[in-house]
Design an enzyme around this catalytic site. Structure first.
Site, PDB file in Angstrom:
ATOM      1  N   LYS A   1      -8.500   9.730 -18.554  1.00  0.00           N
ATOM      2  CA  LYS A   1      -8.845  10.433 -19.786  1.00  0.00           C
ATOM      3  C   LYS A   1      -7.641  10.475 -20.738  1.00  0.00           C
ATOM      4  O   LYS A   1      -7.212   9.447 -21.200  1.00  0.00           O
ATOM      5  CB  LYS A   1      -9.378  11.829 -19.447  1.00  0.00           C
ATOM      6  CG  LYS A   1     -10.398  11.846 -18.289  1.00  0.00           C
ATOM      7  CD  LYS A   1     -11.696  11.114 -18.596  1.00  0.00           C
ATOM      8  CE  LYS A   1     -12.561  10.841 -17.362  1.00  0.00           C
ATOM      9  NZ  LYS A   1     -12.894  12.027 -16.558  1.00  0.00           N
TER      10      LYS A   1
ATOM     11  N   ARG B   1       0.827  -1.216   0.000  1.00  0.00           N
ATOM     12  CA  ARG B   1       0.000   0.000   0.000  1.00  0.00           C
ATOM     13  C   ARG B   1       0.855   1.258   0.000  1.00  0.00           C
ATOM     14  O   ARG B   1       0.361   2.353  -0.271  1.00  0.00           O
ATOM     15  CB  ARG B   1      -0.957  -0.007   1.202  1.00  0.00           C
ATOM     16  CG  ARG B   1      -2.147   0.918   1.006  1.00  0.00           C
ATOM     17  CD  ARG B   1      -3.210   0.768   2.090  1.00  0.00           C
ATOM     18  NE  ARG B   1      -2.701   1.196   3.380  1.00  0.00           N
ATOM     19  CZ  ARG B   1      -2.588   0.431   4.464  1.00  0.00           C
ATOM     20  NH1 ARG B   1      -2.950  -0.841   4.421  1.00  0.00           N
ATOM     21  NH2 ARG B   1      -2.115   0.906   5.580  1.00  0.00           N
TER      22      ARG B   1
ATOM     23  N   TYR C   1     -16.140  19.368 -12.850  1.00  0.00           N
ATOM     24  CA  TYR C   1     -16.501  17.960 -12.971  1.00  0.00           C
ATOM     25  C   TYR C   1     -17.601  17.640 -11.953  1.00  0.00           C
ATOM     26  O   TYR C   1     -17.510  18.043 -10.790  1.00  0.00           O
ATOM     27  CB  TYR C   1     -15.266  17.095 -12.732  1.00  0.00           C
ATOM     28  CG  TYR C   1     -15.543  15.635 -12.937  1.00  0.00           C
ATOM     29  CD1 TYR C   1     -15.810  15.136 -14.211  1.00  0.00           C
ATOM     30  CD2 TYR C   1     -15.576  14.753 -11.865  1.00  0.00           C
ATOM     31  CE1 TYR C   1     -16.094  13.797 -14.406  1.00  0.00           C
ATOM     32  CE2 TYR C   1     -15.860  13.410 -12.055  1.00  0.00           C
ATOM     33  CZ  TYR C   1     -16.122  12.942 -13.329  1.00  0.00           C
ATOM     34  OH  TYR C   1     -16.403  11.615 -13.517  1.00  0.00           O
TER      35      TYR C   1
ATOM     36  N   ASP D   1      -7.452  21.347 -11.888  1.00  0.00           N
ATOM     37  CA  ASP D   1      -7.724  20.051 -12.489  1.00  0.00           C
ATOM     38  C   ASP D   1      -7.331  20.181 -13.961  1.00  0.00           C
ATOM     39  O   ASP D   1      -8.004  20.846 -14.746  1.00  0.00           O
ATOM     40  CB  ASP D   1      -9.207  19.708 -12.318  1.00  0.00           C
ATOM     41  CG  ASP D   1      -9.568  18.338 -12.882  1.00  0.00           C
ATOM     42  OD1 ASP D   1      -8.893  17.894 -13.835  1.00  0.00           O
ATOM     43  OD2 ASP D   1     -10.526  17.726 -12.387  1.00  0.00           O
TER      44      ASP D   1
END
Ligand SMILES: *Cc1c(COP(=O)(O)O)cnc(C)c1O
Length: 356
Positions: free
Chosen positions: A195, A47, A98, A170
């Site tokens: 994306k 992790r 978004y 962003d």
């Protein structure tokens, strides 16, 4: 990397995040499937670190001009950042953001954790006035989704700095090939690597990039704790996509600019919103939702689908989403222009528009 001049993005995208040029080293970092490591080194547990993430992070960090952290999705990156906002502090955010980001802001506000102030990011005065001493973060995309508005990043950064707030950009739509917010003074860049970065509509992943080492340590600590980590295969796919990001962005941008020009002349198109860069174009179809819904089902190459940034061209009417802002016209169709031949894309689109 011995040259004096900094390398250009097309070179960085291909060369960053690779094993050293030594005999028997693979050219690409292999996918490391490991949940734990033999004790005594620095890695310890799956992790905390993974070589497949690190390779991706080195490449994205080099492209954005900071240090990157990979997350399991764009929204995992977004929530990791918003989680850091102090109790009852203010987040000034663009009203056209978004939908997932707006959803998290609304949820945190409803639970009394933060306060949000939504602004028109094209109105720099309005943004500056909204920033005060209670503001922890100023958050926006540029271009915005799906209105395709452009923010004055340096002016907003200056106002935030004066108020002691941090700026998050962003950068999903612009990509690090077309815009580096850290170089413009922003503190934090967030990406949905789902994306353009991964670019093939087959992986979900996110990333945060920062310049400040202490901020990197805080965010790395948060990721270690919350476990919003990508799988090694996802990181490998995203890095494979990133290798061709500059090429894909170049082609998608050229296609988008040409389609924006042709669409503006079509009688069924009321308005074209194209900020002059990137592969995203929004159009407003004359007649509103009805004809727009017919259009998105009448093509054979263009796929009716949400999301964006893949090699294949996709589009959707944004107001089909109940949560989409009412300031977005009913007939607005957002196009994610792919890397196909532009004449084929236009013929398909024009055929569908002519039939409306
Ligand atoms: C898709 C998207 C996100 C969320 O990313 P996921 O990878 O879907 O979680 C955030 N911001 C923008 C601009 C996006 O397009």
């Amino acid at each position: 990397m011995t040259s004096e001049k900094p390398l250009k993005p097309a070179t960085v995208a291909v060369h960053a995040g690779r094993p050293p040029h030594e005999p028997d080293q693979p050219l690409n970092t292999p996918i490391t499937m490991a949940s734990t490591y033999v004790a005594g080194g620095g890695k310890e547990y799956g992790r905390y670190t993974n070589d497949s993430w690190t390779a991706f992070e080195e490449a994205l960090g080099a492209l954005e001009g900071g240090r990157a952290l990979a997350f399991s999705s764009g929204m995992a990156a977004v929530t990791a950042l918003l989680d850091l906002v102090g109790q009852e502090s203010v987040v000034v955010a663009a009203r056209h953001s978004y939908l997932g980001t707006l959803g998290v802001l609304a949820d945190l506000e409803a639970r009394g954790r933060i306060k949000s102030r939504l602004v028109d990011v094209t109105d720099t005065d309005e943004v500056v006035k909204a920033i005060d001493e209670d503001t922890a973060l100023v958050w926006f995309e540029s271009p915005t989704n799906p209105a395709m508005e452009v923010a004055d990043i340096p002016a907003i950064v200056a106002a935030a700095r004066a108020a002691g707030a941090q700026v998050v950009v962003d950068n999903t739509f612009a990509t690090p090939v077309l815009q580096n917010p850290l170089a413009l003074g922003a503190d934090i860049v967030v990406h949905s690597a789902t994306k353009y970065i991964a670019g093939h509509s087959d992986v979900l992943m996110g990333a945060i990039v920062v310049a400040e080492p202490s901020l990197y340590d805080v965010l790395k600590g948060r990721r270690d704790l919350t476990g919003a980590i990508p799988g090694p295969f996802e990181a490998w796919l995203a890095l494979r996509g990133l290798r061709t990001l500059p090429l894909r962005v170049e082609r998608a941008s050229a296609n988008a600019a040409e389609l924006a020009r042709r669409l503006a002349e079509h009688p069924r198109i009321e308005e074209v919103r194209y900020p002059g860069m990137g592969g995203m174009v929004s159009v407003v179809v004359a007649g509103g939702a009805g004809p727009a819904d017919v259009l998105v089902r009448a093509t054979s190459l263009w796929v009716h689908a949400t999301s964006l940034g893949g090699v294949e061209s996709t589009f959707e009417r944004r107001r089909r989403w109940k949560a989409e802002a009412p300031t977005i016209p009913e007939g607005l169709v957002r196009l994610s222009v792919g890397i196909e031949d532009v004449d084929d894309l236009w013929a398909d689109l024009k055929g569908a528009l002519d039939g409306l």
